[in-house]
Motif scaffolding. Structure first.
Motif, PDB file in Angstrom:
ATOM      1  N   ARG A  70       0.625  -1.111  -0.127  1.00  0.00           N
ATOM      2  CA  ARG A  70       0.038   0.002  -0.025  1.00  0.00           C
ATOM      3  C   ARG A  70       0.909   1.164   0.114  1.00  0.00           C
ATOM      4  O   ARG A  70       0.551   2.185  -0.909  1.00  0.00           O
ATOM      5  N   THR A  71       1.881   1.309   0.674  1.00  0.00           N
ATOM      6  CA  THR A  71       2.929   2.383   0.865  1.00  0.00           C
ATOM      7  C   THR A  71       3.531   2.750  -0.543  1.00  0.00           C
ATOM      8  O   THR A  71       3.712   3.627  -1.019  1.00  0.00           O
ATOM      9  N   ALA A  72       4.097   1.541  -1.255  1.00  0.00           N
ATOM     10  CA  ALA A  72       4.303   1.573  -2.715  1.00  0.00           C
ATOM     11  C   ALA A  72       3.461   2.133  -3.614  1.00  0.00           C
ATOM     12  O   ALA A  72       3.766   2.794  -4.563  1.00  0.00           O
ATOM     13  N   ILE A  73       2.050   1.663  -3.699  1.00  0.00           N
ATOM     14  CA  ILE A  73       1.082   2.278  -4.351  1.00  0.00           C
ATOM     15  C   ILE A  73       0.907   3.638  -4.218  1.00  0.00           C
ATOM     16  O   ILE A  73       0.712   4.488  -5.211  1.00  0.00           O
ATOM     17  N   GLY A  74       0.773   4.339  -2.994  1.00  0.00           N
ATOM     18  CA  GLY A  74       0.637   5.582  -2.480  1.00  0.00           C
ATOM     19  C   GLY A  74      -0.825   5.963  -2.929  1.00  0.00           C
ATOM     20  O   GLY A  74      -1.747   5.185  -2.895  1.00  0.00           O
TER      21      GLY A  74
ATOM     22  N   GLU B 206      -6.045   3.220 -12.258  1.00  0.00           N
ATOM     23  CA  GLU B 206      -5.061   3.796 -12.941  1.00  0.00           C
ATOM     24  C   GLU B 206      -3.866   2.774 -13.117  1.00  0.00           C
ATOM     25  O   GLU B 206      -3.444   2.714 -14.020  1.00  0.00           O
ATOM     26  N   LEU B 207      -3.703   2.044 -11.863  1.00  0.00           N
ATOM     27  CA  LEU B 207      -2.538   1.120 -12.192  1.00  0.00           C
ATOM     28  C   LEU B 207      -2.804   0.084 -13.293  1.00  0.00           C
ATOM     29  O   LEU B 207      -2.007  -0.283 -14.069  1.00  0.00           O
TER      30      LEU B 207
ATOM     31  N   ASP C 150      -1.894  -2.095 -18.657  1.00  0.00           N
ATOM     32  CA  ASP C 150      -2.414  -2.655 -19.912  1.00  0.00           C
ATOM     33  C   ASP C 150      -1.783  -1.918 -20.881  1.00  0.00           C
ATOM     34  O   ASP C 150      -1.236  -2.246 -22.213  1.00  0.00           O
ATOM     35  N   ALA C 151      -1.617  -0.473 -20.757  1.00  0.00           N
ATOM     36  CA  ALA C 151      -1.175   0.260 -22.009  1.00  0.00           C
ATOM     37  C   ALA C 151       0.311  -0.054 -22.148  1.00  0.00           C
ATOM     38  O   ALA C 151       0.620   0.054 -23.226  1.00  0.00           O
TER      39      ALA C 151
END
Length: 311
Positions: free
Chosen positions: A279-283, A289-290, A295-296
């Motif tokens: 969770r800290t890494a995701i912020g 959004e991730l 996928d892009a």
């Protein structure tokens, strides 16, 4: 129409996350698709995301044929009528799979291959209640199914060898990258490789060696790019004067590492620690959004792999 040994529409059984993306993939490559799910709401959900799935597929590999029509029925017999190949993607429960595969058999022709997307169950167990077990085969994709090329293929105890080969050829003609297992093993290939790496990753976080973010960064910017293009064996072959030289020079180093690898138990404290680090890494970024960024990025990365990959 007989294409790549398949005469008739592709039957897709189960319209969850996996089945939806299989259906979009088959249609993108010009196959008519006939879908079944006991819950009509799954069809409505699929219709809502189909434009985005189709756009992803078009960016990755522009269609060379007209998009196949996709139909739906919540009646299994109606959905499977006349299909030439079946992709089963039902829930991952052995008893349900056994009953479902046997039910599919009753509604399709004797020569129709039935491929299961199962991620962990063994084909020999899934085919146990089938009248024609020789045409039951595993064809396990990797998420997101419509983009990721890997399809793991393996037969069970009673699967005919020619069915395994027909299945491999079918997915290869779709532009997928089939990997054929010579025997059954729990978790197949990719999940076992991921499991081995991830166990050590969790151990490194849990034991305080590094944060989850830095463990991921070490893989993404260390072996990740090279292994993406060439796999571990060919990549290491190029890290010395051939694979024999690499194993001779660095064998002791790797043996020392293997002897020191940690173990990980997903108990409550470990789950709490790893979850907090992730969770800290995701912020502040959202899962949506991730996922969109993933996928892009996959589309661009897979385009490069198509041109440059060694395998």
């Amino acid at each position: 129409m007989d294409r790549n040994g398949v005469s008739g529409p592709i039957g897709v059984v189960g319209l969850g996350t996996i089945g939806q993306r299989w259906a979009a993939t088959f249609a993108h490559h010009g196959y008519a698709v006939s879908c079944y799910d006991p819950d009509p709401a799954r069809w409505e959900a699929f219709q809502a995301i189909l434009p985005d799935l189709s756009a992803d597929l078009e960016k990755l590999a522009p269609a060379t044929a007209a998009r196949g029509a996709i139909r739906f029925s919540s009646d299994l017999g109606e959905a499977m009528a006349g299909v030439g190949f079946v992709q089963e993607s039902g829930p991952e429960r052995l008893e349900l799979k056994q009953e479902l595969l046997a039910a599919i058999e009753r509604h399709v022709g004797e020569a129709v291959v039935i491929a299961s997307s199962s991620s962990a169950l063994l084909v020999s167990e899934m085919q146990a209640k089938c009248a024609r077990p020789e045409r039951i085969v595993l064809a396990h994709p990797f998420n997101p199914v419509h983009l990721m090329p890997l399809v793991e293929i393996v037969g069970g105890r009673d699967t005919a060898p020619e069915v395994v080969e027909r299945t491999r050829a079918f997915y290869e003609a779709l532009g997928k990258k089939p990997a054929v297992l010579r025997k059954e093993v729990t978790g197949h290939l990719a999940l076992r490789l991921m499991g081995a790496m991830w166990r050590e990753a969790i151990f490194l976080v849990e034991s305080g060696v590094a944060s989850a973010e830095d463990v991921d960064r070490a893989f993404c910017y260390g072996p990740g790019p090279k292994w993406t293009l060439q796999g571990s064996f060919i990549s290491n072959h190029l890290n010395a004067e051939g694979i024999e030289s690499f194993l001779t020079k660095y064998g002791k180093t790797y043996q020392d590492i293997w002897d020191d690898l940690g173990d990980a138990t997903l108990d409550a404290p470990t789950i709490d620690r790893v979850s907090g680090e992730v969770r800290t890494a995701i912020g502040p970024r959202t899962d949506s959004e991730l996922r969109d960024a993933r996928d892009a990025g996959l589309v661009e990365l897979l385009r490069v792999m198509t041109q440059r990959a060694a395998l």
